[in-house]
Every structure is written in C-alpha cells, then in structure tokens.
Design an enzyme around this catalytic site. Structure first.
Site, PDB file in Angstrom:
ATOM      1  N   ASP A  90       0.827  -1.216   0.000  1.00  0.00           N
ATOM      2  CA  ASP A  90       0.000   0.000   0.000  1.00  0.00           C
ATOM      3  C   ASP A  90       0.859   1.263   0.000  1.00  0.00           C
ATOM      4  O   ASP A  90       2.096   1.201   0.052  1.00  0.00           O
ATOM      5  CB  ASP A  90      -0.915  -0.060   1.238  1.00  0.00           C
ATOM      6  CG  ASP A  90      -2.277   0.562   0.986  1.00  0.00           C
ATOM      7  OD1 ASP A  90      -2.426   1.331   0.027  1.00  0.00           O
ATOM      8  OD2 ASP A  90      -3.205   0.303   1.797  1.00  0.00           O
ATOM      9  N   ASP A 117     -10.096   3.684  -3.418  1.00  0.00           N
ATOM     10  CA  ASP A 117     -10.840   2.508  -2.963  1.00  0.00           C
ATOM     11  C   ASP A 117     -12.245   2.396  -3.549  1.00  0.00           C
ATOM     12  O   ASP A 117     -12.926   3.386  -3.788  1.00  0.00           O
ATOM     13  CB  ASP A 117     -10.954   2.537  -1.426  1.00  0.00           C
ATOM     14  CG  ASP A 117      -9.614   2.246  -0.769  1.00  0.00           C
ATOM     15  OD1 ASP A 117      -8.601   2.135  -1.494  1.00  0.00           O
ATOM     16  OD2 ASP A 117      -9.582   2.134   0.466  1.00  0.00           O
TER      17      ASP A 117
HETATM   18  C1  GLA Z   1      -5.969   1.478   1.465  1.00  0.00           C
HETATM   19  C2  GLA Z   1      -6.140   0.451   0.333  1.00  0.00           C
HETATM   20  C3  GLA Z   1      -7.261  -0.500   0.693  1.00  0.00           C
HETATM   21  C4  GLA Z   1      -6.956  -1.192   2.015  1.00  0.00           C
HETATM   22  C5  GLA Z   1      -6.719  -0.172   3.101  1.00  0.00           C
HETATM   23  C6  GLA Z   1      -6.196  -0.795   4.384  1.00  0.00           C
HETATM   24  O1  GLA Z   1      -7.068   2.299   1.553  1.00  0.00           O
HETATM   25  O2  GLA Z   1      -6.394   1.091  -0.889  1.00  0.00           O
HETATM   26  O3  GLA Z   1      -7.464  -1.458  -0.339  1.00  0.00           O
HETATM   27  O4  GLA Z   1      -5.829  -2.013   1.847  1.00  0.00           O
HETATM   28  O5  GLA Z   1      -5.764   0.812   2.699  1.00  0.00           O
HETATM   29  O6  GLA Z   1      -5.985   0.136   5.383  1.00  0.00           O
END
Ligand code: GLA
Length: 414
Positions: free
Chosen positions: A157, A212
């Site tokens: 990430d 997301d």
């Molecule tokens: C980010 C990623 C998500 C998830 C969260 C976890 O937002 O894009 O897919 O992994 O972090 O905290």
C-alpha cells in the site's frame, strides 16, 4: 620480504572479501511466470477491515474449499491491513499475538494444506493506512519474514509515504522479495497516483488504477479527506488503460464488492464488467455466510472463463447509447465476449443488429464482422445457446443489469 608478502596477501584478501560482501546486484524485476491470468482469491478488507484474526482466516479458507470457490479457480487468501503486532529489537515484524497467536507460519501452513495460497499486506510508508508498522526502512527484513512464513502474494500500500517516489519504492520491495528468494505476486496499491501502468509491468503483477471501491453501484462515498467510489465510477476511471494489461501484468480496479450489500443484478453487473476488463477477481465478502445468488455469481464458470481467457486482453467499450454500454472482449480461438450494461435506473429495450456493426480491436488488430461470419451466441449467465448473429438482437435489459454472451464462429469445433 617474507613479512611484506604476508602483509600484502592479508591486505589483498581483505579487499577481496570486502568487495565480495558488497557485490550483490539488486534485482528490481518482478518474479516472472506468475499471474499469467488475472489473480483470483479473497481479501479481508472490504468486509472485515481491521477486524482480522487467525480464526476468521482459517474459516474463510475452509469456506473457500467447501463452497466450491476453490474449484472455480479462487486461490489466494489475502490478509489485508491490521495483522501486525510490533517489531522486535532487531527490527523483525511479528503478527499481533492476540489475533494471530499461532503465528503466520502456522497459518500459512494451514492455508497451504487446503491447496490454497497465502497473501499478506504491507505499506511502502512508515505506517500502513490502518496505522500499523509500515515497511519503510525494513523492506529487506520484511521480505525475509514473508518468505520464511511461506507467503505467496504481497499487497503493498501507499499510505504515509511522504517524500517517496512510487516507482523507486516499489522497486525496493521487489528487490527485497528477490533477495528473500521466494516467488510472490506483487500487488501494487498506490491508487493510480503515479501512473503505475507505465512502470508497474516490470515491477509487479497488478496495480491499482484508482482509490478505494465502495459497495454501491454508482455513488461516491465521502470520507472527509478522501472518497471511495461505487463500481460504475471505478469502471469509468479505466478509460485509456487497456493497452497496459496482459498476462502477468494487470490493471486492478480494486477488489470485488459482490455479496456486500448491492442487489443481485448490480452484483452481477459488477462481476460481469470486472470479467470483461480482465480485472483481478479478489472476492471481498464473507464466504462463510454468502447467499446462493452471491455464490452463483462468483463461481459462474462460463463468465469466469471470459475473465481467465489466456489471451489476457482487456475488453473495450464499443458504444454508449441511452445509458446502455456495449463492451467487447476478444477471446482465444477467435471467440468474443460481448456485454450490454444498463447503467440507468429503469429497464431498457435494446436492439443490436450484429451484421450492421463493425467491431474492431485496434490494439490487437482483431475484428468481428458478423456480416461475413456468423457467430453462435451463448448467454453465459443463463448458460443457454440462444441462436446466431444472423438475427438482430432484441431484448429487455433490467436496470443496473447486464446481458452477456460468448460468440463462437458457427461451424467451428468447441
Ligand atoms: C488502502 C487500500 C485499501 C486497504 C486499506 C487498508 O485504503 O487502498 O485497499 O488495503 O488501505 O488500510
């Protein structure tokens, strides 16, 4: 003289030893031969967020097998954020001892014993998005731990990465995985900020193209400083990216929300479109309690075959008329997948005169000309043969739903 020669020998061999210790050449290239079709699996984030522990992960793995998901091709069990405990005095990371008392090696062994593969999550920054220890400065140690535990897939990430350049940060973790010596799929998760499709194919196997996903069909979910996107919003953001996808390197429009709250036709449309654009299929629902409809969507073999087609060509948007989008995807052996997607909130009457349309995939120099070649049509959701392209298609398409066919040249042996 003798003493001089001995001294010279000592100096020479120390220089040699010093050089040997420093002549390791970093390998910044991902492991080849992995994810030759879009990866299929499950990830904890969309449903469980930080509420993960070893009991849940084991139960999900059990459900993956008993539900038939494994048989349908789902392989990876990926733990997302918040599995972490602390680093020890030497800097090695350990799982949260309360949530994962048996340790990661034992959990991975369990997953492997089911014939599944294990995925884990970290972050290029100082902390993960959930505030757990990030890998910045510990990349080689972390990769060593993952390799020791038997991990097969790493989602990496991009929170708390101030001052870092994405390409360099992802190359560092790739080099660390290489040094650790265990082949792993690398899922680049920097949300498409720094055009990962341009440098990602060398470094990782898939890269998020957007922020997301959220479990609604076409909404935007505000979170203050950032927002999450419904599935149609995410789909719109894939424009111009199909040229970057192919075997071993995929655009990732984020994990599935099938079974997480949308109505069944919306789930079907979401899944169909992820299959059309050759997206990784990482389920994000509770496999232990999913409904029959959810399972049927996730395990429809004919729809999955379109996603998993060996050519690995991301589908193209052919037309948009009155909120109905028509998408085509070239498949192995001259077949095509076609999907009509109704984005409107009301049902639509659709007509499509195959013989009057000229479908061209410019990128791959492939065309579908139903005026000169007749195709047999199979509805892949109802699993029924439904005639040929000689006849104009007329159908009623419910709101937020899809009609999806596989077209095969008439007379060709299948
Ligand atoms: C980010 C990623 C998500 C998830 C969260 C976890 O937002 O894009 O897919 O992994 O972090 O905290």
């Amino acid at each position: 003289m003798k003493i001089f020669i001995i001294a010279l020998t000592i100096v020479f061999s120390s220089v040699q030893a010093f050089c040997q210790g420093n002549n390791y050449i970093q390998n910044y290239k991902k492991y080849d031969g992995l994810a030759l079709t879009p990866p299929m699996g499950w990830n904890s984030w969309n449903k469980f967020a930080c509420d993960v522990d070893e009991k849940l992960i084991k139960e999900i793995a059990d459900a993956m097998v008993s539900s038939g998901m494994k048989a349908a091709g789902y392989t990876y069990i990926n733990i997302d954020d918040c599995w972490h405990g602390d680093r020890d005095s030497l800097g090695f990371i350990h799982p949260d001892p309360k949530r994962f008392p048996s340790g990661m090696k034992a959990l991975t062994d369990y997953i492997h014993s089911k014939g599944l593969k294990m995925g884990i999550y970290s972050d290029a920054g100082s902390q993960t998005c959930g505030g757990r220890p990030g890998s910045r400065g510990y990349e080689f140690q972390d990769a060593q731990c993952y390799a020791k535990w038997g991990i097969d897939y790493l989602k990496y990430d991009w929170c708390n990465t101030e001052g870092l350049k994405a390409e360099g940060a992802y190359k560092t973790i790739t080099a660390a995985l290489r040094k650790a010596g265990r082949p792993m799929v690398l899922s680049i998760c920097e949300w498409g900020n720094d055009k990962p499709w341009e440098w990602g194919p060398q470094v990782g196997h898939l890269w998020r193209t957007t922020g997301d996903i959220y479990n609604c069909f076409d909404c935007i979910k505000e979170h203050g400083t950032w927002h999450a996107n419904g599935v149609m919003k995410i789909l719109d953001m894939q424009k111009g990216l199909r040229q970057y996808a192919g075997p071993g390197h995929w655009n990732d429009p984020d994990m599935l929300e099938v079974g997480n709250g949308m109505v069944v036709n919306e789930d079907r449309a979401h899944f169909a479109m992820w299959c059309m654009i050759a997206a990784p299929l990482i389920a994000g629902n509770d496999l232990r309690t999913m409904s029959k409809e959810t399972l049927e969507i996730l395990t429809n073999k004919e729809v999955l075959a379109i996603n998993q087609d060996e050519l690995g060509i991301q589908g193209l948007q052919y037309s948009v008329k009155d909120s109905v989008e028509t998408w085509f995807k070239p498949l192995k052996g001259g077949d095509w997948a076609v999907t009509f997607l109704n984005r409107s909130t009301s049902a639509k009457q659709i007509t499509f005169d195959w013989k009057a349309e000229q479908v061209l995939d410019d990128l791959n120099k492939l065309s579908l000309n139903a005026a000169s070649t007749t195709y047999n049509m199979r509805n892949v959701w109802t699993k029924k043969d439904v005639g040929t392209t000689k006849k104009e298609l007329k159908a009623n398409l419910p709101a937020h739903d899809v009609l999806m066919f596989r077209l095969t040249k008439a007379g060709s042996k299948k």
